[in-house]
Design an enzyme around this catalytic site. Sequence first.
Site, PDB file in Angstrom:
ATOM      1  N   ASN A   9       0.772  44.908 -36.007  1.00 57.05           N
ATOM      2  CA  ASN A   9      -0.311  44.570 -36.592  1.00 57.05           C
ATOM      3  C   ASN A   9      -0.802  45.621 -37.691  1.00 57.05           C
ATOM      4  O   ASN A   9      -1.203  46.676 -37.406  1.00 57.05           O
ATOM      5  CB  ASN A   9      -1.663  44.507 -35.736  1.00 57.05           C
ATOM      6  CG  ASN A   9      -3.094  43.900 -36.368  1.00 57.05           C
ATOM      7  OD1 ASN A   9      -3.100  43.920 -37.579  1.00 57.05           O
ATOM      8  ND2 ASN A   9      -4.099  44.238 -35.519  1.00 57.05           N
ATOM      9  N   LYS A  11      -2.828  45.726 -39.817  1.00 58.06           N
ATOM     10  CA  LYS A  11      -4.271  45.887 -40.522  1.00 58.06           C
ATOM     11  C   LYS A  11      -4.294  45.924 -42.029  1.00 58.06           C
ATOM     12  O   LYS A  11      -3.573  45.515 -42.870  1.00 58.06           O
ATOM     13  CB  LYS A  11      -4.903  46.950 -39.750  1.00 58.06           C
ATOM     14  CG  LYS A  11      -4.803  46.920 -38.169  1.00 58.06           C
ATOM     15  CD  LYS A  11      -5.699  47.628 -37.405  1.00 58.06           C
ATOM     16  CE  LYS A  11      -5.339  47.325 -36.053  1.00 58.06           C
ATOM     17  NZ  LYS A  11      -6.407  48.367 -35.057  1.00 58.06           N
ATOM     18  N   HIS A  94      -8.956  38.903 -33.556  1.00 59.78           N
ATOM     19  CA  HIS A  94      -8.872  40.198 -33.508  1.00 59.78           C
ATOM     20  C   HIS A  94     -10.219  41.012 -33.134  1.00 59.78           C
ATOM     21  O   HIS A  94     -11.198  40.538 -33.703  1.00 59.78           O
ATOM     22  CB  HIS A  94      -8.075  41.218 -34.513  1.00 59.78           C
ATOM     23  CG  HIS A  94      -7.632  42.489 -34.267  1.00 59.78           C
ATOM     24  ND1 HIS A  94      -8.686  43.700 -34.297  1.00 59.78           N
ATOM     25  CD2 HIS A  94      -6.558  43.030 -33.481  1.00 59.78           C
ATOM     26  CE1 HIS A  94      -8.022  44.605 -33.783  1.00 59.78           C
ATOM     27  NE2 HIS A  94      -6.764  44.422 -33.411  1.00 59.78           N
ATOM     28  N   GLU A  96     -11.283  43.489 -34.219  1.00 57.65           N
ATOM     29  CA  GLU A  96     -12.212  44.185 -35.585  1.00 57.65           C
ATOM     30  C   GLU A  96     -12.784  42.833 -36.307  1.00 57.65           C
ATOM     31  O   GLU A  96     -13.880  42.863 -36.956  1.00 57.65           O
ATOM     32  CB  GLU A  96     -11.171  44.941 -36.394  1.00 57.65           C
ATOM     33  CG  GLU A  96     -10.827  46.345 -35.843  1.00 57.65           C
ATOM     34  CD  GLU A  96      -9.321  46.644 -36.023  1.00 57.65           C
ATOM     35  OE1 GLU A  96      -8.550  45.976 -36.713  1.00 57.65           O
ATOM     36  OE2 GLU A  96      -9.009  47.622 -35.379  1.00 57.65           O
ATOM     37  N   GLU A 168      -6.492  43.236 -25.314  1.00 54.62           N
ATOM     38  CA  GLU A 168      -6.663  44.501 -26.018  1.00 54.62           C
ATOM     39  C   GLU A 168      -8.073  44.829 -25.712  1.00 54.62           C
ATOM     40  O   GLU A 168      -9.068  44.658 -26.345  1.00 54.62           O
ATOM     41  CB  GLU A 168      -6.695  44.562 -27.685  1.00 54.62           C
ATOM     42  CG  GLU A 168      -5.434  43.797 -28.137  1.00 54.62           C
ATOM     43  CD  GLU A 168      -5.007  44.088 -29.445  1.00 54.62           C
ATOM     44  OE1 GLU A 168      -4.084  44.831 -29.932  1.00 54.62           O
ATOM     45  OE2 GLU A 168      -5.920  43.846 -30.355  1.00 54.62           O
ATOM     46  N   GLY A 174      -7.008  51.960 -31.252  1.00 54.49           N
ATOM     47  CA  GLY A 174      -7.052  53.210 -32.405  1.00 54.49           C
ATOM     48  C   GLY A 174      -7.751  54.440 -31.792  1.00 54.49           C
ATOM     49  O   GLY A 174      -8.029  55.211 -32.565  1.00 54.49           O
ATOM     50  N   SER A 215      -3.632  51.482 -28.635  1.00 54.89           N
ATOM     51  CA  SER A 215      -2.814  52.601 -28.360  1.00 54.89           C
ATOM     52  C   SER A 215      -1.567  52.744 -27.648  1.00 54.89           C
ATOM     53  O   SER A 215      -1.156  53.679 -26.970  1.00 54.89           O
ATOM     54  CB  SER A 215      -3.729  53.839 -27.624  1.00 54.89           C
ATOM     55  OG  SER A 215      -5.101  53.933 -28.494  1.00 54.89           O
TER      56      SER A 215
HETATM   57  P1  PGA Z   1      -3.707  50.321 -32.276  1.00 56.37           P
HETATM   58  O1  PGA Z   1      -4.214  49.019 -32.348  1.00 56.37           O
HETATM   59  O2  PGA Z   1      -2.342  50.236 -31.478  1.00 56.37           O
HETATM   60  O3  PGA Z   1      -3.778  51.057 -33.357  1.00 56.37           O
HETATM   61  O4  PGA Z   1      -4.587  50.810 -31.075  1.00 56.37           O
HETATM   62  C1  PGA Z   1      -3.812  47.658 -31.606  1.00 56.37           C
HETATM   63  C2  PGA Z   1      -4.526  46.553 -32.356  1.00 56.37           C
HETATM   64  O5  PGA Z   1      -5.595  46.735 -32.710  1.00 56.37           O
HETATM   65  O6  PGA Z   1      -3.879  45.515 -32.370  1.00 56.37           O
END
Ligand code: PGA
Length: 254
Positions: A9, A11, A94, A96, A168, A174, A215
């Site tokens: 992803n 982003k 997601h 976000e 997640e 993140g 992460s």
């Molecule tokens: P990350 O994000 O691996 O940077 O923690 C995962 C995601 O949001 O899909």
Amino acid sequence: MRQPLVAGNWKMYKTVAEARQLVSELVPGLQAIGGVEKVLCPPFTDLMAVAALLEGSGIGLGAQNLHWEAQGAFTGEISPAMVAEVCKYVIIGHSERRQYFAETDTTVNRKVKAALAQGLTPIVCVGETLAEYEAGRTAEVVSRQIKLGLADLEISEASAGSLVVAYEPVWAIGTGKAATSAGANAVMTDVIRPGLTELFGAAVAQSVRILYGGSVKPDNAKEYFNQSDIDGALVGGASLKAGDFIAITKAAAH
Ligand code: PGA
């Protein structure tokens, strides 16, 4: 047997020029890895360029969002057919999107239905926030997200491979604070698969792939993939570094 799936992803990172560079570094390494479904999910503006570079590579392409309506006056939105012209996959719900763009279980459900109707494979994200986690509400929140987000779908054993769930925990995204592999697996075994069983029956629930996200890095990926109910990963930050994403994908191939 559920085939492992690793999706990146991206982003809101990578211009077209940067995307081309990253894909050229990714393709040879990813192509050398067998037995894993690999998916890249760049921003909308990169999709055409990345699609051209991935042609014939066996690496799948996904979008990060879509609108549920077929067309209309929805400024700034992209329809399911527009996504399906270039992609096979789409990330939906997601955290976000839920947090910053007001997506709810209801809009997630509309998007999942629209994606499936268009022949896309949705990667449906669920997960609790830090406050919910600390209040011991993980099971309640995740089971609600599954029940409402995946309500009223027609999923058969034959089509179960075209539905992917990503667990997640929001507090692990993140932050570098990954959930323990056993903890993440327990949510899948005790909450997500039972939720899928209730909706679609046991056979479908056993065939749907469940990814872990939050992460995931080359040095912890194997731990997740060794768990019984974790079928792959949705990778954010580490998917922007060719070497890291290739290493994570390699770890899924066992
Ligand atoms: P990350 O994000 O691996 O940077 O923690 C995962 C995601 O949001 O899909």
